[in-house]
Scaffold this motif. Structure first.
Motif, mmCIF file in Angstrom:
data_model
loop_
_atom_site.group_PDB
_atom_site.id
_atom_site.type_symbol
_atom_site.label_atom_id
_atom_site.label_comp_id
_atom_site.label_asym_id
_atom_site.label_seq_id
_atom_site.Cartn_x
_atom_site.Cartn_y
_atom_site.Cartn_z
ATOM 1 N N UNK A 1 0.871 -1.171 0.000
ATOM 2 C CA UNK A 1 0.000 0.000 0.000
ATOM 3 C C UNK A 1 0.915 1.230 0.000
ATOM 4 N N UNK A 2 1.059 1.852 -1.160
ATOM 5 C CA UNK A 2 1.996 2.968 -1.291
ATOM 6 C C UNK A 2 1.523 4.188 -0.510
ATOM 7 N N UNK A 3 0.193 4.388 -0.458
ATOM 8 C CA UNK A 3 -0.314 5.561 0.254
ATOM 9 C C UNK A 3 -0.093 5.422 1.759
ATOM 10 N N UNK A 4 -0.340 4.247 2.284
ATOM 11 C CA UNK A 4 -0.167 4.019 3.718
ATOM 12 C C UNK A 4 1.261 3.627 4.082
ATOM 13 N N UNK A 5 2.088 3.394 3.070
ATOM 14 C CA UNK A 5 3.477 2.960 3.261
ATOM 15 C C UNK A 5 3.547 1.692 4.104
ATOM 16 N N UNK A 6 2.729 0.691 3.714
ATOM 17 C CA UNK A 6 2.692 -0.570 4.455
ATOM 18 C C UNK A 6 2.958 -1.759 3.530
ATOM 19 N N UNK A 7 3.462 -2.796 4.121
ATOM 20 C CA UNK A 7 3.633 -4.086 3.454
ATOM 21 C C UNK A 7 2.871 -5.121 4.261
ATOM 22 N N UNK A 8 1.987 -5.857 3.605
ATOM 23 C CA UNK A 8 1.236 -6.928 4.252
ATOM 24 C C UNK A 8 1.618 -8.251 3.608
ATOM 25 N N UNK A 9 2.028 -9.216 4.416
ATOM 26 C CA UNK A 9 2.413 -10.535 3.920
ATOM 27 C C UNK A 9 1.658 -11.603 4.683
ATOM 28 N N UNK A 10 1.220 -12.631 3.961
ATOM 29 C CA UNK A 10 0.515 -13.760 4.567
ATOM 30 C C UNK A 10 1.365 -15.021 4.395
ATOM 31 N N UNK B 1 22.904 -27.951 20.068
ATOM 32 C CA UNK B 1 21.841 -27.163 19.461
ATOM 33 C C UNK B 1 22.222 -26.788 18.031
ATOM 34 N N UNK B 2 21.331 -27.098 17.096
ATOM 35 C CA UNK B 2 21.517 -26.802 15.680
ATOM 36 C C UNK B 2 20.478 -25.766 15.266
ATOM 37 N N UNK B 3 20.936 -24.750 14.520
ATOM 38 C CA UNK B 3 20.009 -23.756 13.984
ATOM 39 C C UNK B 3 19.801 -24.069 12.507
ATOM 40 N N UNK B 4 18.568 -24.359 12.147
ATOM 41 C CA UNK B 4 18.243 -24.758 10.777
ATOM 42 C C UNK B 4 17.520 -23.642 10.054
ATOM 43 N N UNK B 5 17.806 -23.523 8.771
ATOM 44 C CA UNK B 5 17.136 -22.540 7.925
ATOM 45 C C UNK B 5 15.967 -23.202 7.212
ATOM 46 N N UNK B 6 14.809 -22.594 7.312
ATOM 47 C CA UNK B 6 13.624 -23.107 6.624
ATOM 48 C C UNK B 6 13.055 -21.980 5.764
ATOM 49 N N UNK B 7 13.485 -21.886 4.518
ATOM 50 C CA UNK B 7 12.956 -20.823 3.661
ATOM 51 C C UNK B 7 11.543 -21.144 3.199
ATOM 52 N N UNK B 8 10.819 -20.117 2.818
ATOM 53 C CA UNK B 8 9.503 -20.325 2.220
ATOM 54 C C UNK B 8 9.646 -21.167 0.961
ATOM 55 N N UNK B 9 8.565 -21.846 0.604
ATOM 56 C CA UNK B 9 8.610 -22.740 -0.558
ATOM 57 C C UNK B 9 9.149 -22.035 -1.786
ATOM 58 N N UNK B 10 8.831 -20.767 -1.938
ATOM 59 C CA UNK B 10 9.370 -19.975 -3.045
ATOM 60 C C UNK B 10 9.149 -18.504 -2.740
ATOM 61 N N UNK B 11 9.904 -17.662 -3.428
ATOM 62 C CA UNK B 11 9.682 -16.216 -3.340
ATOM 63 C C UNK B 11 8.484 -15.851 -4.205
ATOM 64 N N UNK B 12 7.873 -14.709 -3.907
ATOM 65 C CA UNK B 12 6.697 -14.272 -4.675
ATOM 66 C C UNK B 12 6.860 -12.811 -5.077
ATOM 67 N N UNK B 13 6.010 -12.365 -5.983
ATOM 68 C CA UNK B 13 6.014 -10.960 -6.395
ATOM 69 C C UNK B 13 5.623 -10.087 -5.210
ATOM 70 N N UNK B 14 6.310 -8.963 -5.086
ATOM 71 C CA UNK B 14 6.104 -8.076 -3.946
ATOM 72 C C UNK B 14 4.707 -7.452 -3.958
ATOM 73 N N UNK B 15 4.161 -7.277 -5.137
ATOM 74 C CA UNK B 15 2.795 -6.770 -5.288
ATOM 75 C C UNK B 15 2.273 -7.237 -6.637
ATOM 76 N N UNK B 16 0.986 -7.117 -6.846
ATOM 77 C CA UNK B 16 0.378 -7.657 -8.056
ATOM 78 C C UNK B 16 0.831 -6.938 -9.324
ATOM 79 N N UNK C 1 3.701 -4.555 8.096
ATOM 80 C CA UNK C 1 4.859 -3.717 8.401
ATOM 81 C C UNK C 1 4.506 -2.281 8.043
ATOM 82 N N UNK C 2 4.492 -1.406 9.033
ATOM 83 C CA UNK C 2 4.238 0.015 8.792
ATOM 84 C C UNK C 2 5.572 0.720 8.546
ATOM 85 N N UNK C 3 5.487 1.890 7.900
ATOM 86 C CA UNK C 3 6.703 2.655 7.569
ATOM 87 C C UNK C 3 7.706 1.769 6.814
ATOM 88 N N UNK C 4 7.198 1.102 5.799
ATOM 89 C CA UNK C 4 7.991 0.089 5.099
ATOM 90 C C UNK C 4 8.983 0.679 4.104
#
Length: 799
Positions: free
Chosen positions: A438-447, A554-569, A511-514
């Motif tokens: 949202x460019x006007x509100x300067x926010x990023x929303x991710x699900x 203790x092991x720290x493992x990386x679990x990335x998302x299945x894939x990256x996506x477009x930042x906006x439509x 995320x506000x003030x993105x």
């Protein structure tokens, strides 16, 4: 056998319909028929002098009452057409044969010439994994070393050693033709006539599975990559026919293990073609590289497990043919040596899990360096020290030797980190299911949608970080002052600008003030996400991350998302131009953690802080999805070497940051793999060269078909780096994007620079007054894009 021969004859009768225009075939006279009827067809074959390719298939082995061994093999070209005339050659260039039995492991004496050798051979009788023992063996004494420029003490363990072998001098005298493409090789001696070495049990046991090996190159000048034959045949001596897979010993599938990193092309410079360009077949190698074979000059084991393990550990020195030195101390292995299943892949071979059974030389190949003073040279003498290996001894004998209590044996420790990492990856697997700017509100929303999630990520003690990364256009003509096209947030940090809600396994983040204006979202914008989760390798379960600094389990493992996506439509995600699975094939799944560690050790000049403190390299998700390139842009050297934080400037580019030391992702990766990269590091210190096991021009080792069209390359900005041979900070040169990529490997630029310039390229242009290249000026892709007449696939010879 009759049905097999009839099938082969039928195939040979059909094949010449295709091959007649290409090669000269011979049809032996058969029944001509009569009264208009067809007669019996004659044999169809091709002469050895006309064959362009060879393959051999061993079909049957005979061991007579006098223990004389012979085997029959069918010789053909790759199309299955019989090849005749081998036995008629006056001289066969290479013809060797070996035979071995499968049975109790033979112990190498360390070293052979010491008075207490009897005690050195002692070992626990719990090894359930049979080993190959060759019937052909030699006692070998230390010889002269051609190049003695070695560190003092390299020969402290020299002495007499045993070496398994094959016979390779009989050649024409041992072979006969018995049919159309069918030959018989008869060993020059009976099994009980070869050297009987005290300490190696070569007694013939008809109940044991045996293996024969054949190597063949028919004449001098024959093309090795198509004419060299290496083949093995595992058989039951009581029948002479093929052994069941379950009864033999095949631990690796070369295609899935060795050839994931190395090339199978025998004509390639870096191919696994050994011993005078005669041998490449792994199952043939193990017949000579046995558990009891050693190198007399160094005393090192040359058993296959020791050879492979120690070479990949960069810890192997042996003396070869005519005293040649083979020192692998400079070899670089990009995987994790503790991860057995990097090569020992589950279910890939009939005995894939045999690596779990301890063998003396196998275990010592890694653990010998931990041996205490006065050690007697045996695995027993080392591993039976209960204080040195308390975790293993807590499980009694099964801590090393597999049994019903612990079928994995010592592999339970070797694979612990990988096992818990895999478990964490499965538990916290997730996908980015929506992203809105949202460019006007300067926010990023991710699900984010998880497979399972029982608590909010910010209160789950096993989640160390939940990163989301937004990356805009990485190739902006004018970058914002704060390089804000890439922004990072740790969602579990509790920052005031971040809100998170959870509905079951679905987490929504706002995320506000993105800083949306910084992304330059005209065409490309990508959202990445990754969880950093903790587990305990001693239990294989999730664990609190609070203990990671105090508990080595203790092991720290990386679990990335299945894939990256477009930042906006309105934009597209970064288009992957590399296959990440191909990267992981060599680098394994733990490579990203080692990249993170390397980044975090880099200090920013002047204040002692690490770059990772701000730039968070640990948020990179894969090597191919653009998350690395979002920082490693064409302009990166101007930011990394700036005199004031976040302020780019050509005048601050350091003298060593030439095109061969660029930080742009393409140039960085290519120069590393081509070993053309200069060895000066960020702080000016030297780093080791990298060795790359495949041919540098084999683009398909990393790229898939269609990824090298170069359609968008010329539209990017130019690369500004230090002028070659620069002596002062700020001496800068400009390269257009295609020229920069090519120069990363082809560092003989003077031979092709003029050609590139004539098609809009910029090469080593003095950039002290600013860049002159205008995006789109290059037309290199018109001819050199993949699929074109002079495409990169054609010029590199992999189409």
């Amino acid at each position: 056998m009759m049905s097999r021969l009839l099938t082969r004859k039928y195939k040979k009768w059909l094949t010449p319909l295709v091959l007649v225009p290409v090669v000269a075939l011979t049809a032996c006279s058969g029944d001509d028929g009569h009264d208009g009827e067809d007669g019996e067809p004659g044999d169809i074959n091709i002469s050895i002098s006309s064959a362009q390719s060879l393959k051999a298939e061993i079909e049957k082995v005979t061991i007579d009452d006098a223990l004389q061994v012979s085997f029959e093999f069918y010789l053909s070209n790759v199309n299955g057409v019989a090849v005749s005339g081998l036995a008629d050659l006056d001289s066969i260039q290479t013809l060797g044969a070996g035979i071995a039995k499968l049975g109790d492991q033979q112990r190498r004496i360390r070293p052979l010439n010491e008075a207490d050798s009897a005690s050195v051979q002692s070992t626990a009788e719990t090894d359930l994994s049979p080993q190959w023992t060759s019937y052909i063996n030699n006692v070998v004494e230390p010889g002269e070393v051609a190049d003695n420029d070695l560190e003092p003490g390299w020969d402290k363990n020299k002495g007499t050693q045993w070496q398994a072998s094959i016979e390779s001098t009989c050649k024409e005298a041992c072979i006969e033709a018995i049919g159309n493409g069918l030959y018989r090789y008869t060993f020059s001696q009976s099994l009980d006539s070869y050297s009987n070495i005290d300490g190696i049990n070569t007694e013939y046991v008809a109940e044991n599975i045996h293996r024969v090996y054949l190597e063949l190159l028919p004449y001098s000048g024959a093309t090795i990559d198509t004419m060299l034959v290496n083949t093995t045949f595992d058989f039951d001596p009581q029948t002479g026919t093929a052994a069941a897979d379950a009864d033999s010993r095949v631990l690796l599938a070369s295609e899935q293990s060795c050839y994931r990193c190395h090339t199978a092309d025998l004509s390639a410079e870096n191919s696994l073609l050994m011993h005078g360009s005669k041998r490449f077949d792994y199952e043939g190698c193990v017949m000579c590289h046995t558990s009891y074979s050693g190198d007399p000059e160094t005393g090192a084991s040359i058993g296959m497990a020791s050879v492979v393990h120690k070479i990949h550990k960069s810890d192997y020195l042996v003396i070869g043919y005519k005293g040649s030195v083979h020192d692998y101390s400079d070899l670089s292995y990009p995987g994790d040596m503790h991860q057995c299943q990097q090569c020992h892949i589950e279910d890939a071979a009939p005995q894939a899990d045999f690596y779990q059974y301890p063998g003396q030389e196998t275990c010592l190949s890694c653990h010998e360096k931990y041996a205490p003073e006065g050690w007697n040279g045996t695995a027993v003498g080392l591993f039976h020290d209960r204080d040195a290996f308390p975790d293993a001894w807590a499980m009694s004998c099964s801590g090393c030797h597999p049994d019903s209590n612990n079928p994995l044996g010592s592999a339970i420790f070797h694979n612990a980190a990988v096992s818990v990492t895999d478990a964490l990856a499965e538990q916290y697997q997730f996908a980015i299911t929506d992203s809105v700017i949202d460019e006007l509100q300067d926010t990023l929303t991710a699900t984010l949608t998880f497979n399972q999630l029982s608590a909010n990520p910010d209160v789950d003690p096993a989640i160390d970080n939940l990163w989301i990364v937004a990356s805009g256009n990485a190739q902006q003509t004018v970058m914002p002052e704060n390089n804000g096209q890439r922004k990072v947030w740790d969602i579990v940090s509790g920052a005031d600008d971040i809100t998170m809600t959870r509905d079951g396994s679905v987490v929504t983040i706002i995320v506000k003030n993105a800083g949306v204006a910084d992304f330059d979202l005209d065409s490309v914008g990508t959202l990445y996400a990754k969880v950093m989760a903790c587990g305990d390798k001693s239990t294989g379960l999730v664990a609190s991350c609070d203990a990671q600094d105090t508990d080595s389990n203790i092991v720290v493992a990386e679990v990335p998302a299945d894939s990256a996506v477009a930042l906006t439509a309105n934009v597209s995600a970064y288009a992957e131009l590399v296959n990440n699975q191909k990267c992981a094939a060599c680098h394994d799944d733990q490579f990203q953690q080692r990249v993170n560690d390397a980044h975090s050790k880099i200090s920013t000049p002047g204040n002692g802080a690490t770059c990772g403190a701000c730039h968070s390299p640990q948020v990179a998700t894969t090597l191919a999805d653009g998350s690395c390139q979002s920082c490693h842009t064409n302009d990166m050297v101007k930011y990394m070497n700036a005199t004031r934080k976040h302020t780019p400037g050509d005048a601050s580019v350091k003298a060593f940051r030439t095109i061969s030391n660029s930080l742009g992702y393409r140039e960085l990766v290519h120069s590393l793999h081509a070993n053309t990269r200069t060895t000066v590091g960020y702080s000016g210190s030297e780093r080791e060269d990298m060795t790359y096991p495949a041919a540098a021009n084999d683009c398909q080792a990393c790229h898939d078909e269609g990824q090298l069209t170069m359609d968008t390359l010329s539209a990017q900005s130019s690369v500004i780096v230090a002028t070659p041979n620069a002596t002062m900070t700020g001496e800068v040169a400009e390269y257009s994007p295609t020229v920069a990529v090519c120069a990363a490997c082809h560092n003989n630029e003077a031979s092709w620079a003029a050609h590139a310039q004539s098609y809009g390229g910029v090469f080593q242009q003095d950039a002290s007054s600013g860049a002159i290249y205008q995006p789109g000026d290059e037309s290199c892709h018109t001819c050199h894009g993949e699929g074109k007449g002079f495409g990169i696939d054609v010029m590199h010879g992999f189409n």
